[in-house]
Design an enzyme around this catalytic site. Structure first.
Site, PDB file in Angstrom:
ATOM      1  N   GLU A  29       0.833  -1.203   0.000  1.00  0.00           N
ATOM      2  CA  GLU A  29       0.000   0.000   0.000  1.00  0.00           C
ATOM      3  C   GLU A  29       0.866   1.250   0.000  1.00  0.00           C
ATOM      4  OE1 GLU A  29      -2.825   1.057   3.381  1.00  0.00           O
ATOM      5  OE2 GLU A  29      -1.951   2.830   2.473  1.00  0.00           O
ATOM      6  N   LYS A  90      -4.639  11.324  -1.956  1.00  0.00           N
ATOM      7  CA  LYS A  90      -4.935   9.970  -1.489  1.00  0.00           C
ATOM      8  C   LYS A  90      -5.957   9.357  -2.445  1.00  0.00           C
ATOM      9  CE  LYS A  90      -7.350   8.170   2.570  1.00  0.00           C
ATOM     10  NZ  LYS A  90      -7.813   8.523   3.925  1.00  0.00           N
ATOM     11  N   VAL A 110      -5.907   0.973   0.686  1.00  0.00           N
ATOM     12  CA  VAL A 110      -6.068  -0.478   0.600  1.00  0.00           C
ATOM     13  C   VAL A 110      -7.012  -0.813  -0.563  1.00  0.00           C
ATOM     14  CG1 VAL A 110      -7.015  -2.506   1.764  1.00  0.00           C
ATOM     15  CG2 VAL A 110      -5.543  -0.910   3.024  1.00  0.00           C
ATOM     16  N   ASP A 140     -19.452   7.590   7.706  1.00  0.00           N
ATOM     17  CA  ASP A 140     -18.085   7.464   7.214  1.00  0.00           C
ATOM     18  C   ASP A 140     -17.612   6.016   7.309  1.00  0.00           C
ATOM     19  OD1 ASP A 140     -15.455   7.672   6.486  1.00  0.00           O
ATOM     20  OD2 ASP A 140     -15.054   9.470   7.669  1.00  0.00           O
ATOM     21  N   SER A 142     -15.136   3.356   5.280  1.00  0.00           N
ATOM     22  CA  SER A 142     -14.075   3.305   4.269  1.00  0.00           C
ATOM     23  C   SER A 142     -14.450   2.432   3.088  1.00  0.00           C
ATOM     24  CB  SER A 142     -12.801   2.761   4.896  1.00  0.00           C
ATOM     25  OG  SER A 142     -11.817   2.568   3.895  1.00  0.00           O
ATOM     26  N   ALA A 143     -14.018   2.880   1.901  1.00  0.00           N
ATOM     27  CA  ALA A 143     -14.204   2.073   0.684  1.00  0.00           C
ATOM     28  C   ALA A 143     -13.381   0.783   0.752  1.00  0.00           C
ATOM     29  CB  ALA A 143     -13.817   2.887  -0.548  1.00  0.00           C
ATOM     30  N   ASP A 144     -12.484   0.691   1.738  1.00  0.00           N
ATOM     31  CA  ASP A 144     -11.722  -0.566   1.899  1.00  0.00           C
ATOM     32  C   ASP A 144     -12.657  -1.736   2.190  1.00  0.00           C
ATOM     33  OD1 ASP A 144      -9.513   1.061   1.705  1.00  0.00           O
ATOM     34  OD2 ASP A 144      -8.833   0.772   3.762  1.00  0.00           O
ATOM     35  N   LYS A 161      -7.347   0.443  11.854  1.00  0.00           N
ATOM     36  CA  LYS A 161      -6.738   1.434  12.716  1.00  0.00           C
ATOM     37  C   LYS A 161      -7.527   1.609  14.007  1.00  0.00           C
ATOM     38  CE  LYS A 161      -6.990   3.305   9.038  1.00  0.00           C
ATOM     39  NZ  LYS A 161      -7.413   4.315   8.071  1.00  0.00           N
TER      40      LYS A 161
HETATM   41  N1  PSU Z   1      -3.494   2.797   8.105  1.00  0.00           N
HETATM   42  C1  PSU Z   1      -2.545   3.619   8.563  1.00  0.00           C
HETATM   43  N2  PSU Z   1      -2.350   4.791   7.915  1.00  0.00           N
HETATM   44  C2  PSU Z   1      -3.066   5.142   6.810  1.00  0.00           C
HETATM   45  C3  PSU Z   1      -4.071   4.260   6.340  1.00  0.00           C
HETATM   46  C4  PSU Z   1      -4.237   3.110   7.019  1.00  0.00           C
HETATM   47  O1  PSU Z   1      -1.886   3.335   9.560  1.00  0.00           O
HETATM   48  O2  PSU Z   1      -2.834   6.198   6.253  1.00  0.00           O
HETATM   49  C5  PSU Z   1      -4.867   4.607   5.094  1.00  0.00           C
HETATM   50  C6  PSU Z   1      -4.977   3.350   4.224  1.00  0.00           C
HETATM   51  O3  PSU Z   1      -4.591   3.739   2.941  1.00  0.00           O
HETATM   52  C7  PSU Z   1      -6.423   2.976   4.256  1.00  0.00           C
HETATM   53  C8  PSU Z   1      -7.027   4.351   4.323  1.00  0.00           C
HETATM   54  O4  PSU Z   1      -6.788   2.227   3.133  1.00  0.00           O
HETATM   55  O5  PSU Z   1      -6.214   5.007   5.298  1.00  0.00           O
HETATM   56  C9  PSU Z   1      -8.478   4.384   4.679  1.00  0.00           C
HETATM   57  O6  PSU Z   1      -8.922   5.691   4.490  1.00  0.00           O
HETATM   58  P1  PSU Z   1     -10.485   6.042   4.288  1.00  0.00           P
HETATM   59  O7  PSU Z   1     -11.116   5.871   5.629  1.00  0.00           O
HETATM   60  O8  PSU Z   1     -10.491   7.443   3.819  1.00  0.00           O
HETATM   61  O9  PSU Z   1     -10.994   5.057   3.268  1.00  0.00           O
HETATM   62 MN    MN Z   2     -13.295   7.572   5.321  1.00  0.00          MN
END
Ligand code: PSU
Ligand code: MN
Length: 301
Positions: A29, A90, A110, A140, A142-144, A161
């Site tokens: 990643e 990002k 991810v 909110d 995540s798209a993950d 996280k």
């Molecule tokens: N874990 C970390 N630091 C990060 C991320 C994850 O310790 O920066 C990032 C990863 O890229 C993860 C993303 O896929 O945050 C998720 O962000 P969002 O909630 O905006 O989808």
């Molecule tokens: Mn998000």
């Protein structure tokens, strides 16, 4: 195997050769490099993750977008540029199209990295933590998570996280049918902490056992991804209650931050509130996850 390629995805020659010869590859990643860690430690860490993958017998392929082009595998110069550039964005699933059309560069999440890995035929992906359901009653998510539900790639990480709503994240994954495999653990790793108190769906103690689960999962019709949870190495892990206290403080300060900026904000405040311990834990788990992922990729071959 023939390596698929299209105009939106460029595969580094070293990675392409490894894939065509059937050798193990681990995708890495890059949003964690561009947005999750301070510069220039991020560059150092990215190099170390690559070295861990190589040492364990696989070829590393950092996924990122450079000038609008999705790249799987970066040259040393490209990695340096990505890590030190302060303008990078990002990039998650929704962002490939506009970043391509406007020629922007970015670190892929991810979700973003999984899409690229799958397009190239790479099955194992390493990172620190996935995104998930954020705290509070909002929308909110995540798209993950939907990516894990639909894209057949194994994501090796230390859980989600700690800043997230972990119980709801686990429920989401269960609903979507995403296996959560604990690596040498009976619970979901708590990212900075080894523990979280949350259940997993299976445990595996060797790379071969994980590979067996992956193979069996992908025999299912329209199977998606899996989460492989690897605890932070003991020497650098932070006790659960210490993390929780720092989180409370960070979350209070983050009340006016939202969208893609939220994760990077919380991570940097966490580092301050723990006197850098959260940063050290993050670096240690990232390296360790790259090593474990490479072992799994080797076993899967
Ligand atoms: N874990 C970390 N630091 C990060 C991320 C994850 O310790 O920066 C990032 C990863 O890229 C993860 C993303 O896929 O945050 C998720 O962000 P969002 O909630 O905006 O989808
Ligand atoms: Mn998000």
């Amino acid at each position: 195997m023939t390596v698929p390629e299209s105009s939106w995805l460029q595969i580094l020659p070293e990675v392409k050769t490894a894939l065509s010869e059937g050798r193990p590859v681990v995708a890495l990643e890059s949003a964690v490099i561009t947005h999750g860690l301070p510069r220039p430690i991020n560059l150092e860490l990215a190099r170390r993750m690559q070295a861990e993958v190589r040492k364990a017998g696989a070829v590393p392929a950092i996924a990122a977008v450079l000038d609008g082009v999705a790249k799987l595998g970066l040259t040393p110069e490209e990695l340096e540029r990505l890590s030190l550039d302060e303008q990078v964005v990002k990039i998650s699933r929704r962002d490939f199209s506009w970043s391509r059309a406007t020629g922007r560069s970015g670190g892929t999440t991810v979700a973003g990295g999984m899409i690229m890995a799958r397009a190239a035929g790479v099955r194992v992906f390493a990172t620190g933590g996935i995104g998930g359901v954020h705290r509070g009653g909002g929308m909110d998510v995540s798209a993950d998570l939907p990516e894990l539900a639909q894209t057949p790639v194994a994501v090796v990480c230390s859980g989600a996280k700690a800043i997230l709503d972990l119980p709801r994240t686990i429920e989401w994954l269960e609903t979507a049918g995403v296996p959560v495999v604990g690596y040498e653990t009976d619970e979901l790793p708590g990212f900075y902490s080894r523990e979280s108190g949350l259940p997993i769906s299976a445990r595996a103690d060797t790379p071969e056992e994980v590979a067996g689960i992956l193979r069996a999962h992908w025999e299912l019709p329209s199977a998606g991804g899996l989460l492989i949870g690897v605890p932070c190495p003991e020497s650098d892990a932070i006790p659960f209650d210490v993390v929780q206290e720092a989180l409370q403080r960070a979350a209070t300060e983050a009340r006016n931050v939202s969208g893609p900026a939220l994760t990077p904000f919380l991570l940097s405040r966490m580092s301050e509130f723990t006197d850098g311990r959260s940063l050290r834990a993050n670096l240690a788990l990232l390296r360790n996850n790259a090593r474990v992922a490479a072992g799994i990729a080797v076993a899967l071959n």
